[in-house]
Design a protein around this motif. Sequence first.
Motif, PDB file in Angstrom:
ATOM      1  N   TRP A 102      37.734 -58.508  20.467  1.00 15.02           N
ATOM      2  CA  TRP A 102      37.855 -57.534  19.390  1.00 15.02           C
ATOM      3  C   TRP A 102      36.440 -57.208  18.908  1.00 15.02           C
ATOM      4  N   LYS A 103      36.172 -55.947  18.629  1.00 13.73           N
ATOM      5  CA  LYS A 103      34.859 -55.549  18.108  1.00 13.73           C
ATOM      6  C   LYS A 103      35.100 -54.526  17.009  1.00 13.73           C
ATOM      7  N   ILE A 104      34.446 -54.738  15.863  1.00 14.89           N
ATOM      8  CA  ILE A 104      34.615 -53.816  14.744  1.00 14.89           C
ATOM      9  C   ILE A 104      33.271 -53.183  14.411  1.00 14.89           C
ATOM     10  N   THR A 105      33.301 -51.867  14.182  1.00 12.26           N
ATOM     11  CA  THR A 105      32.088 -51.129  13.818  1.00 12.26           C
ATOM     12  C   THR A 105      32.379 -50.293  12.583  1.00 12.26           C
ATOM     13  N   LYS A 106      31.369 -50.108  11.775  1.00  9.71           N
ATOM     14  CA  LYS A 106      31.469 -49.278  10.563  1.00  9.71           C
ATOM     15  C   LYS A 106      31.186 -47.834  10.955  1.00  9.71           C
ATOM     16  N   SER A 129      29.684 -57.730  11.662  1.00  6.26           N
ATOM     17  CA  SER A 129      30.492 -58.938  11.837  1.00  6.26           C
ATOM     18  C   SER A 129      31.318 -59.119  10.579  1.00  6.26           C
ATOM     19  N   CYS A 130      32.485 -59.686  10.756  1.00  7.52           N
ATOM     20  CA  CYS A 130      33.361 -59.909   9.606  1.00  7.52           C
ATOM     21  C   CYS A 130      34.059 -61.255   9.763  1.00  7.52           C
ATOM     22  N   THR A 136      41.995 -67.218  13.461  1.00 10.05           N
ATOM     23  CA  THR A 136      41.758 -66.252  14.534  1.00 10.05           C
ATOM     24  C   THR A 136      40.260 -65.989  14.650  1.00 10.05           C
ATOM     25  N   SER A 137      39.881 -65.462  15.792  1.00 17.72           N
ATOM     26  CA  SER A 137      38.484 -65.097  16.000  1.00 17.72           C
ATOM     27  C   SER A 137      38.459 -63.796  16.786  1.00 17.72           C
ATOM     28  N   MET A 138      37.285 -63.344  17.093  1.00 21.25           N
ATOM     29  CA  MET A 138      37.142 -62.101  17.849  1.00 21.25           C
ATOM     30  C   MET A 138      37.535 -62.288  19.317  1.00 21.25           C
ATOM     31  N   THR A 139      37.890 -63.507  19.714  1.00 20.11           N
ATOM     32  CA  THR A 139      38.256 -63.755  21.110  1.00 20.11           C
ATOM     33  C   THR A 139      39.659 -64.347  21.255  1.00 20.11           C
ATOM     34  N   THR A 140      40.512 -64.170  20.236  1.00 23.16           N
ATOM     35  CA  THR A 140      41.886 -64.644  20.319  1.00 23.16           C
ATOM     36  C   THR A 140      42.842 -63.463  20.415  1.00 23.16           C
ATOM     37  N   SER A 144      43.583 -61.284  12.672  1.00 19.67           N
ATOM     38  CA  SER A 144      44.112 -61.398  11.317  1.00 19.67           C
ATOM     39  C   SER A 144      42.963 -61.241  10.329  1.00 19.67           C
ATOM     40  N   LEU A 145      42.941 -60.109   9.654  1.00 18.17           N
ATOM     41  CA  LEU A 145      41.844 -59.757   8.761  1.00 18.17           C
ATOM     42  C   LEU A 145      42.356 -59.739   7.322  1.00 18.17           C
ATOM     43  N   TYR A 146      41.942 -60.721   6.525  1.00 19.85           N
ATOM     44  CA  TYR A 146      42.241 -60.727   5.089  1.00 19.85           C
ATOM     45  C   TYR A 146      41.044 -60.073   4.419  1.00 19.85           C
TER      46      TYR A 146
END
Length: 183
Positions: A102-106, A129-130, A136-140, A144-146
Amino acid sequence: MKKLLRTLNFCKAFKIFRILRLSVCCLTLSALAAGCSTSLNDMMDSYNSNFESSDNYTKTTAGIAPGEAGFSEEAMLSDKYFTRNDGTLCLYAPPRCSSYQWKITKLEEVTTTGQGGIPITSTIETSISCNLSNGTSMTTRAFSLYVPTSNLEVGTYRLKLTVKDKEGISYEDTCTVIIYFMN
């Protein structure tokens, strides 16, 4: 004297009417209570049975994996997800993959002045990075983002999911995540 007798008869009739009305109300409430055999706990269990817990879902192998009939790379994620600044976003990648990323960008829109003073709007993506939650992690498989503990602010983000099937073939999909302010 006749007036007094009429008044007394009216008072007796009024008392009888009140007793009858109270009896009818009690009988109606009793009938309603007897007719409703579902307890509050039964209603909650019935409602909750429509959903699987996130812990149970990450362990299951249900679903179509990459490389299997019916799998669509573009359907791994929806186009947009909206969540409040005090909310949680839970996503799951397809099952039975050899790796998940998973990769997140603004996403930020920047307006500059072009030739002839014409404004040009472009979108700049900044990798960030968040903090994720629930182990969970970026590789699972699970994402799950709270939001309150994620270090993400109100705004628009791009989330990219890349998975590899058992043969090492990569599949990817992207979506837009919009975090909005809620008191």
